[in-house]
Design a protein around this motif. Structure first.
Motif, PDB file in Angstrom:
ATOM      1  N   LEU A 170     -22.208   9.889  38.784  1.00 42.52           N
ATOM      2  CA  LEU A 170     -21.283   9.536  39.872  1.00 42.52           C
ATOM      3  C   LEU A 170     -19.985   8.940  39.327  1.00 42.52           C
ATOM      4  N   HIS A 176     -16.485  10.400  40.108  1.00 45.87           N
ATOM      5  CA  HIS A 176     -15.462   9.537  40.709  1.00 45.87           C
ATOM      6  C   HIS A 176     -14.131   9.717  39.978  1.00 45.87           C
ATOM      7  N   ILE A 207     -22.226  10.642  46.605  1.00 46.17           N
ATOM      8  CA  ILE A 207     -23.160   9.515  46.637  1.00 46.17           C
ATOM      9  C   ILE A 207     -24.409   9.868  47.430  1.00 46.17           C
TER      10      ILE A 207
END
Length: 124
Positions: free
Chosen positions: A68, A72, A105
């Motif tokens: 993640l 990101h 997410i």
């Protein structure tokens, strides 16, 4: 959705919102717009917060947080490159950015096996 999965999801969402709003001053936002390294710094802030919130998570949880964090960085860099540097920042680019982060997410939360999340139960 199991309680452990929801706990993981909520913690990751909290990390995202903390990193994207109160912990992203204007200077960091502008650095992100100008340079990949700004996106990398911002992503590292997200990753550090997420790791802190899911500790002790084990290898699967840490792997999901690492994935993640990379996503990101890539999402924010893509936003900077395709929207911000061209002066086309607006509500649509903001919503697309947030949808990409939140979608990643949610997917990560669903992919991590619930048995690997059991230590999170005790952290509540």
């Amino acid at each position: 959705m199991r309680a452990e999965t929801l706990s993981f999801l909520y913690r990751l969402l909290l990390a995202h919102f903390l990193a994207d709003f109160p912990l992203q001053p204007n200077e960091l936002y502008e650095f992100k717009t100008r340079s990949f390294w700004g996106s990398a710094l911002h992503g590292a802030i997200f990753g550090a917060i997420a790791l802190g919130l899911v500790y002790p998570g084990g290898p699967m949880v840490c792997g999901a947080v690492l994935a993640l964090t990379v996503l990101h960085i890539l999402i924010d860099h893509a936003k900077a490159r395709f929207f911000l540097r061209r002066g086309s920042e607006g509500l649509a680019s903001f919503l697309l950015d947030q949808a990409a982060h939140i979608g990643a997410i949610i997917v990560a939360s669903l992919l991590v096996p619930p048995g690997t999340l059991s230590p999170l139960r005790d952290f509540a």
